[in-house]
Write a protein that holds these residues in place. Structure first.
Motif, PDB file in Angstrom:
ATOM      1  N   PRO A 191      -4.756  -5.204  16.369  1.00 25.43           N
ATOM      2  CA  PRO A 191      -4.014  -4.719  17.618  1.00 25.43           C
ATOM      3  C   PRO A 191      -2.853  -5.515  17.824  1.00 25.43           C
ATOM      4  O   PRO A 191      -2.875  -6.700  17.675  1.00 25.43           O
ATOM      5  CB  PRO A 191      -4.924  -4.621  18.793  1.00 25.43           C
ATOM      6  N   SER A 192      -1.674  -5.084  18.345  1.00 30.84           N
ATOM      7  CA  SER A 192      -0.567  -6.000  18.581  1.00 30.84           C
ATOM      8  C   SER A 192       0.128  -5.294  19.887  1.00 30.84           C
ATOM      9  O   SER A 192       0.912  -4.084  19.432  1.00 30.84           O
ATOM     10  CB  SER A 192       0.318  -6.016  17.478  1.00 30.84           C
ATOM     11  N   LYS A 227      -1.879  -1.597  10.834  1.00 30.06           N
ATOM     12  CA  LYS A 227      -2.735  -1.241   9.770  1.00 30.06           C
ATOM     13  C   LYS A 227      -2.283  -1.290   8.365  1.00 30.06           C
ATOM     14  O   LYS A 227      -1.294  -1.242   8.164  1.00 30.06           O
ATOM     15  CB  LYS A 227      -3.625   0.119  10.069  1.00 30.06           C
ATOM     16  N   LEU A 228      -3.293  -1.658   7.370  1.00 32.49           N
ATOM     17  CA  LEU A 228      -2.963  -1.888   5.982  1.00 32.49           C
ATOM     18  C   LEU A 228      -4.022  -1.078   5.287  1.00 32.49           C
ATOM     19  O   LEU A 228      -5.136  -1.332   5.407  1.00 32.49           O
ATOM     20  CB  LEU A 228      -3.050  -3.457   5.475  1.00 32.49           C
ATOM     21  N   LEU A 239       1.827   3.986  17.400  1.00 31.19           N
ATOM     22  CA  LEU A 239       2.111   3.569  18.681  1.00 31.19           C
ATOM     23  C   LEU A 239       1.484   4.034  19.576  1.00 31.19           C
ATOM     24  O   LEU A 239       1.011   5.329  19.471  1.00 31.19           O
ATOM     25  CB  LEU A 239       3.617   4.063  18.529  1.00 31.19           C
ATOM     26  N   ALA A 240       1.190   3.482  20.740  1.00 33.33           N
ATOM     27  CA  ALA A 240       0.563   3.980  21.723  1.00 33.33           C
ATOM     28  C   ALA A 240       1.359   5.061  22.723  1.00 33.33           C
ATOM     29  O   ALA A 240       2.596   5.314  22.374  1.00 33.33           O
ATOM     30  CB  ALA A 240       0.151   2.942  22.856  1.00 33.33           C
ATOM     31  N   VAL A 253       4.244  -8.342  10.263  1.00 36.52           N
ATOM     32  CA  VAL A 253       4.782  -7.112  10.851  1.00 36.52           C
ATOM     33  C   VAL A 253       5.426  -7.560  12.423  1.00 36.52           C
ATOM     34  O   VAL A 253       6.609  -7.141  12.468  1.00 36.52           O
ATOM     35  CB  VAL A 253       3.777  -6.155  11.133  1.00 36.52           C
ATOM     36  N   GLU A 254       5.075  -8.361  13.131  1.00 38.96           N
ATOM     37  CA  GLU A 254       5.692  -8.652  14.383  1.00 38.96           C
ATOM     38  C   GLU A 254       7.011  -9.133  14.336  1.00 38.96           C
ATOM     39  O   GLU A 254       8.010  -8.719  14.802  1.00 38.96           O
ATOM     40  CB  GLU A 254       4.786  -9.408  15.271  1.00 38.96           C
TER      41      GLU A 254
END
Length: 300
Positions: free
Chosen positions: A162-163, A169-170, A214-215, A291-292
Protein backbone atom coordinates in the motif's frame (compact mmCIF):
# COMPACT_ATOMS: atom_id res chain seq x y z
CA UNK A 1 22.68 4.20 -14.61
CA UNK A 2 21.40 0.66 -14.16
CA UNK A 3 21.74 -1.58 -17.20
CA UNK A 4 19.12 -4.35 -17.22
CA UNK A 5 19.48 -7.85 -18.62
CA UNK A 6 17.08 -10.60 -17.67
CA UNK A 7 19.13 -13.81 -18.14
CA UNK A 8 16.10 -15.98 -17.30
CA UNK A 9 14.05 -14.50 -20.15
CA UNK A 10 12.89 -17.60 -22.02
CA UNK A 11 13.80 -16.43 -25.52
CA UNK A 12 17.19 -15.01 -24.49
CA UNK A 13 18.14 -18.04 -22.38
CA UNK A 14 17.22 -20.56 -25.08
CA UNK A 15 19.38 -18.76 -27.62
CA UNK A 16 22.27 -18.59 -25.15
CA UNK A 17 21.98 -22.31 -24.46
CA UNK A 18 21.97 -23.11 -28.18
CA UNK A 19 25.14 -21.08 -28.75
CA UNK A 20 26.88 -22.49 -25.66
CA UNK A 21 26.04 -26.09 -26.56
CA UNK A 22 27.32 -25.54 -30.09
CA UNK A 23 30.73 -24.76 -28.54
CA UNK A 24 30.86 -27.28 -25.67
CA UNK A 25 28.40 -30.03 -24.60
CA UNK A 26 26.45 -29.47 -21.39
CA UNK A 27 26.99 -31.83 -18.48
CA UNK A 28 23.87 -33.14 -16.73
CA UNK A 29 23.01 -30.95 -13.69
CA UNK A 30 25.25 -28.18 -15.00
CA UNK A 31 24.14 -24.62 -14.37
CA UNK A 32 24.46 -21.63 -16.66
CA UNK A 33 25.28 -18.25 -15.12
CA UNK A 34 22.93 -17.56 -12.22
CA UNK A 35 20.17 -19.77 -13.62
CA UNK A 36 19.56 -22.91 -11.50
CA UNK A 37 20.64 -26.24 -13.00
CA UNK A 38 17.08 -27.59 -12.71
CA UNK A 39 15.79 -24.82 -14.99
CA UNK A 40 18.67 -25.35 -17.42
CA UNK A 41 17.89 -29.06 -17.59
CA UNK A 42 14.24 -28.33 -18.43
CA UNK A 43 15.31 -26.10 -21.31
CA UNK A 44 17.91 -28.59 -22.54
CA UNK A 45 15.30 -31.36 -22.55
CA UNK A 46 13.08 -29.07 -24.61
CA UNK A 47 15.91 -28.74 -27.17
CA UNK A 48 16.27 -32.53 -27.20
CA UNK A 49 12.54 -32.94 -27.88
CA UNK A 50 12.85 -30.30 -30.60
CA UNK A 51 15.62 -32.39 -32.25
CA UNK A 52 18.21 -29.66 -31.75
CA UNK A 53 20.17 -31.55 -29.11
CA UNK A 54 21.03 -35.14 -28.20
CA UNK A 55 21.48 -36.56 -24.68
CA UNK A 56 24.07 -39.29 -24.23
CA UNK A 57 26.57 -40.33 -21.52
CA UNK A 58 25.25 -37.70 -19.10
CA UNK A 59 25.88 -34.93 -21.66
CA UNK A 60 23.78 -32.77 -23.97
CA UNK A 61 25.25 -32.43 -27.47
CA UNK A 62 24.29 -29.96 -30.21
CA UNK A 63 23.03 -31.88 -33.22
CA UNK A 64 21.12 -29.40 -35.41
CA UNK A 65 22.61 -28.69 -38.81
CA UNK A 66 22.85 -24.95 -38.18
CA UNK A 67 25.07 -22.28 -36.64
CA UNK A 68 22.82 -20.89 -33.86
CA UNK A 69 24.59 -17.55 -33.39
CA UNK A 70 23.78 -16.58 -36.98
CA UNK A 71 20.06 -16.49 -36.13
CA UNK A 72 20.36 -14.14 -33.15
CA UNK A 73 19.28 -10.58 -33.82
CA UNK A 74 21.07 -7.69 -32.14
CA UNK A 75 17.85 -5.63 -32.31
CA UNK A 76 15.26 -7.89 -30.68
CA UNK A 77 14.76 -11.13 -28.77
CA UNK A 78 11.76 -11.93 -30.95
CA UNK A 79 12.25 -15.24 -32.79
CA UNK A 80 10.05 -14.12 -35.69
CA UNK A 81 10.93 -11.18 -37.91
CA UNK A 82 9.42 -9.57 -40.98
CA UNK A 83 11.66 -8.94 -43.98
CA UNK A 84 11.59 -5.44 -45.44
CA UNK A 85 11.66 -5.64 -49.22
CA UNK A 86 11.55 -3.16 -52.07
CA UNK A 87 11.71 -3.60 -55.83
CA UNK A 88 14.76 -2.40 -57.72
CA UNK A 89 15.29 -3.05 -61.43
CA UNK A 90 12.29 -5.41 -61.36
CA UNK A 91 13.95 -7.56 -58.69
CA UNK A 92 13.18 -7.83 -54.94
CA UNK A 93 15.80 -6.24 -52.69
CA UNK A 94 15.93 -6.90 -48.92
CA UNK A 95 16.80 -3.74 -47.01
CA UNK A 96 16.32 -4.94 -43.42
CA UNK A 97 14.08 -6.66 -40.89
CA UNK A 98 11.60 -5.66 -38.20
CA UNK A 99 10.66 -7.81 -35.21
CA UNK A 100 7.27 -9.50 -35.16
CA UNK A 101 5.88 -7.57 -32.18
CA UNK A 102 6.64 -4.20 -33.78
CA UNK A 103 5.66 -4.98 -37.37
CA UNK A 104 1.91 -4.39 -36.91
CA UNK A 105 2.24 -0.84 -35.61
CA UNK A 106 5.50 0.19 -37.32
CA UNK A 107 5.01 -1.25 -40.82
CA UNK A 108 1.26 -1.32 -41.40
CA UNK A 109 0.05 -0.42 -44.91
CA UNK A 110 0.43 3.33 -45.46
CA UNK A 111 3.09 3.78 -42.75
CA UNK A 112 6.25 5.82 -43.22
CA UNK A 113 9.13 3.64 -42.03
CA UNK A 114 12.52 5.19 -41.31
CA UNK A 115 15.51 3.09 -42.33
CA UNK A 116 19.06 4.43 -42.28
CA UNK A 117 17.80 8.02 -42.10
CA UNK A 118 15.61 7.55 -45.18
CA UNK A 119 11.82 7.34 -45.43
CA UNK A 120 10.06 4.38 -47.02
CA UNK A 121 6.34 4.07 -47.71
CA UNK A 122 4.84 0.72 -46.70
CA UNK A 123 2.64 -0.74 -49.43
CA UNK A 124 1.84 -4.18 -48.02
CA UNK A 125 2.22 -6.19 -44.80
CA UNK A 126 2.15 -9.90 -45.67
CA UNK A 127 1.58 -11.99 -42.53
CA UNK A 128 1.70 -15.34 -44.34
CA UNK A 129 5.10 -14.75 -45.95
CA UNK A 130 6.27 -12.43 -43.14
CA UNK A 131 7.26 -9.73 -45.58
CA UNK A 132 6.85 -5.95 -45.61
CA UNK A 133 6.85 -4.45 -49.10
CA UNK A 134 7.99 -0.85 -49.21
CA UNK A 135 8.51 1.87 -51.80
CA UNK A 136 11.27 4.41 -51.64
CA UNK A 137 13.19 6.20 -50.53
CA UNK A 138 10.44 8.84 -50.63
CA UNK A 139 10.56 12.54 -49.79
CA UNK A 140 7.50 13.57 -47.78
CA UNK A 141 6.80 16.36 -45.30
CA UNK A 142 4.55 14.16 -43.15
CA UNK A 143 4.88 11.14 -40.89
CA UNK A 144 2.47 8.48 -39.64
CA UNK A 145 1.32 7.67 -36.12
CA UNK A 146 -0.55 4.41 -35.34
CA UNK A 147 -3.80 4.44 -33.36
CA UNK A 148 -3.64 1.44 -31.03
CA UNK A 149 -6.33 0.07 -28.72
CA UNK A 150 -4.99 -1.97 -25.80
CA UNK A 151 -6.35 -4.25 -23.10
CA UNK A 152 -4.50 -5.82 -20.21
CA UNK A 153 -5.23 -8.93 -18.16
CA UNK A 154 -3.64 -9.61 -14.78
CA UNK A 155 -2.25 -13.16 -14.79
CA UNK A 156 -0.29 -13.26 -11.54
CA UNK A 157 0.57 -10.88 -8.69
CA UNK A 158 4.14 -11.20 -7.39
CA UNK A 159 4.35 -8.35 -4.87
CA UNK A 160 1.92 -5.84 -3.34
CA UNK A 161 2.30 -2.86 -1.03
CA UNK A 162 0.00 0.00 0.00
CA UNK A 163 1.06 3.59 -0.59
CA UNK A 164 -1.21 6.47 0.31
CA UNK A 165 -4.51 6.16 -1.53
CA UNK A 166 -3.39 3.34 -3.80
CA UNK A 167 -2.04 -0.19 -3.98
CA UNK A 168 1.18 -0.74 -5.92
CA UNK A 169 1.52 -4.19 -7.47
CA UNK A 170 4.12 -6.07 -9.50
CA UNK A 171 3.17 -9.09 -11.56
CA UNK A 172 2.64 -10.83 -14.84
CA UNK A 173 0.30 -9.37 -17.44
CA UNK A 174 -1.17 -10.35 -20.80
CA UNK A 175 -1.42 -7.38 -23.14
CA UNK A 176 -3.66 -7.40 -26.22
CA UNK A 177 -3.24 -4.58 -28.73
CA UNK A 178 -4.95 -3.82 -32.01
CA UNK A 179 -3.86 -1.17 -34.50
CA UNK A 180 -7.18 0.23 -35.72
CA UNK A 181 -6.03 3.24 -37.77
CA UNK A 182 -3.15 5.58 -38.46
CA UNK A 183 -2.80 9.34 -38.58
CA UNK A 184 -0.86 11.39 -41.11
CA UNK A 185 0.76 14.40 -39.46
CA UNK A 186 2.91 17.17 -40.86
CA UNK A 187 6.54 17.01 -39.69
CA UNK A 188 6.68 20.73 -38.87
CA UNK A 189 3.83 21.68 -36.57
CA UNK A 190 2.38 18.15 -36.31
CA UNK A 191 -0.86 19.25 -38.01
CA UNK A 192 -3.30 16.38 -38.53
CA UNK A 193 -3.58 15.70 -42.28
CA UNK A 194 -5.86 12.67 -42.13
CA UNK A 195 -6.90 9.54 -40.29
CA UNK A 196 -7.11 6.21 -42.12
CA UNK A 197 -8.74 3.01 -40.76
CA UNK A 198 -6.89 -0.32 -40.75
CA UNK A 199 -8.07 -3.93 -40.59
CA UNK A 200 -5.25 -5.80 -38.85
CA UNK A 201 -5.27 -8.80 -36.47
CA UNK A 202 -4.67 -8.18 -32.75
CA UNK A 203 -1.36 -9.11 -31.15
CA UNK A 204 -0.95 -10.62 -27.68
CA UNK A 205 2.04 -11.15 -25.45
CA UNK A 206 2.81 -11.78 -21.79
CA UNK A 207 5.12 -9.50 -19.87
CA UNK A 208 5.90 -8.04 -16.45
CA UNK A 209 4.36 -4.84 -15.21
CA UNK A 210 3.75 -2.49 -12.33
CA UNK A 211 0.26 -1.14 -11.78
CA UNK A 212 -1.39 1.35 -9.46
CA UNK A 213 -4.83 0.50 -8.14
CA UNK A 214 -6.33 3.86 -7.21
CA UNK A 215 -8.78 4.38 -4.37
CA UNK A 216 -12.30 5.56 -5.42
CA UNK A 217 -11.98 8.82 -3.49
CA UNK A 218 -9.21 9.99 -5.87
CA UNK A 219 -11.67 10.11 -8.76
CA UNK A 220 -14.23 11.95 -6.61
CA UNK A 221 -11.62 14.52 -5.55
CA UNK A 222 -10.51 15.14 -9.14
CA UNK A 223 -14.07 15.61 -10.40
CA UNK A 224 -14.99 17.80 -7.43
CA UNK A 225 -12.13 20.09 -8.37
CA UNK A 226 -13.35 20.33 -11.97
CA UNK A 227 -10.68 18.03 -13.37
CA UNK A 228 -10.98 15.33 -16.05
CA UNK A 229 -10.21 12.04 -14.31
CA UNK A 230 -9.46 9.90 -17.40
CA UNK A 231 -7.33 12.68 -18.86
CA UNK A 232 -5.50 12.99 -15.56
CA UNK A 233 -4.53 9.33 -15.18
CA UNK A 234 -3.68 9.12 -18.88
CA UNK A 235 -1.37 12.14 -18.51
CA UNK A 236 0.24 10.64 -15.41
CA UNK A 237 0.82 7.39 -17.33
CA UNK A 238 2.61 9.15 -20.20
CA UNK A 239 4.65 11.40 -17.89
CA UNK A 240 5.78 8.34 -15.91
CA UNK A 241 6.79 6.47 -19.07
CA UNK A 242 8.80 9.47 -20.25
CA UNK A 243 10.77 9.34 -16.99
CA UNK A 244 11.50 5.60 -17.10
CA UNK A 245 15.01 6.11 -18.58
CA UNK A 246 15.95 8.02 -15.40
CA UNK A 247 15.26 4.91 -13.32
CA UNK A 248 16.45 2.15 -15.65
CA UNK A 249 18.89 2.15 -18.57
CA UNK A 250 16.29 1.78 -21.30
CA UNK A 251 14.72 3.55 -24.23
CA UNK A 252 11.42 5.36 -23.72
CA UNK A 253 9.70 2.82 -25.98
CA UNK A 254 11.03 -0.19 -24.06
CA UNK A 255 8.07 0.41 -21.76
CA UNK A 256 4.38 1.04 -22.40
CA UNK A 257 1.26 1.76 -20.42
CA UNK A 258 -2.51 1.58 -20.20
CA UNK A 259 -4.84 3.78 -18.12
CA UNK A 260 -8.26 2.33 -17.35
CA UNK A 261 -10.96 4.10 -15.28
CA UNK A 262 -12.77 0.78 -14.65
CA UNK A 263 -10.61 -2.34 -14.93
CA UNK A 264 -12.75 -5.50 -14.59
CA UNK A 265 -10.24 -7.34 -12.38
CA UNK A 266 -9.32 -4.36 -10.22
CA UNK A 267 -12.97 -3.19 -10.10
CA UNK A 268 -11.82 0.39 -10.20
CA UNK A 269 -9.31 2.76 -11.81
CA UNK A 270 -5.79 1.54 -12.52
CA UNK A 271 -2.62 2.68 -14.30
CA UNK A 272 -0.48 -0.09 -15.83
CA UNK A 273 3.21 0.43 -16.69
CA UNK A 274 4.82 -2.61 -18.28
CA UNK A 275 7.81 -3.91 -20.23
CA UNK A 276 7.02 -3.58 -23.93
CA UNK A 277 8.95 -6.77 -24.74
CA UNK A 278 7.47 -10.28 -24.47
CA UNK A 279 8.48 -11.95 -21.21
CA UNK A 280 9.75 -8.68 -19.74
CA UNK A 281 13.36 -7.51 -19.53
CA UNK A 282 13.45 -6.35 -15.91
CA UNK A 283 12.28 -2.73 -16.24
CA UNK A 284 9.12 -3.18 -14.16
CA UNK A 285 11.07 -4.98 -11.45
CA UNK A 286 13.55 -2.10 -11.28
CA UNK A 287 10.76 0.49 -11.14
CA UNK A 288 8.65 -1.24 -8.45
CA UNK A 289 10.71 -0.18 -5.38
CA UNK A 290 10.79 3.44 -6.64
CA UNK A 291 7.24 3.96 -7.87
CA UNK A 292 6.53 6.75 -5.37
CA UNK A 293 9.60 8.67 -6.55
CA UNK A 294 8.58 8.15 -10.17
CA UNK A 295 5.00 9.37 -9.59
CA UNK A 296 6.24 12.37 -7.63
CA UNK A 297 8.51 13.46 -10.50
CA UNK A 298 5.79 12.79 -13.08
CA UNK A 299 3.37 15.04 -11.21
CA UNK A 300 5.71 18.03 -11.13
Amino acid sequence: EQALVNPDHLLILLEHLRCAMFEVPFQKNEGFGATPSQTIEEYLNFLVENHEAHFSNEKYFWMADAYPAAKISLRSASPQSFILQMTMNDRPLTIGTVDGESAVWMTHPGAIYLHRAESFLVRELDFERREVRVEGPVEVDWYTRPVVEKETEILEVHRTRPSGNMLIKLGRLRVTSKTTAYEKRRVFGQDLLGRHPLELPPTRFETEGVWLELAPQIERMVKAGGGHFMGGIHGLEHASLALFPLFALCDRFDAAGISIPRHPQVRGPAIFLYDAHPGGIGIARAIFPRVEELISLAGQ
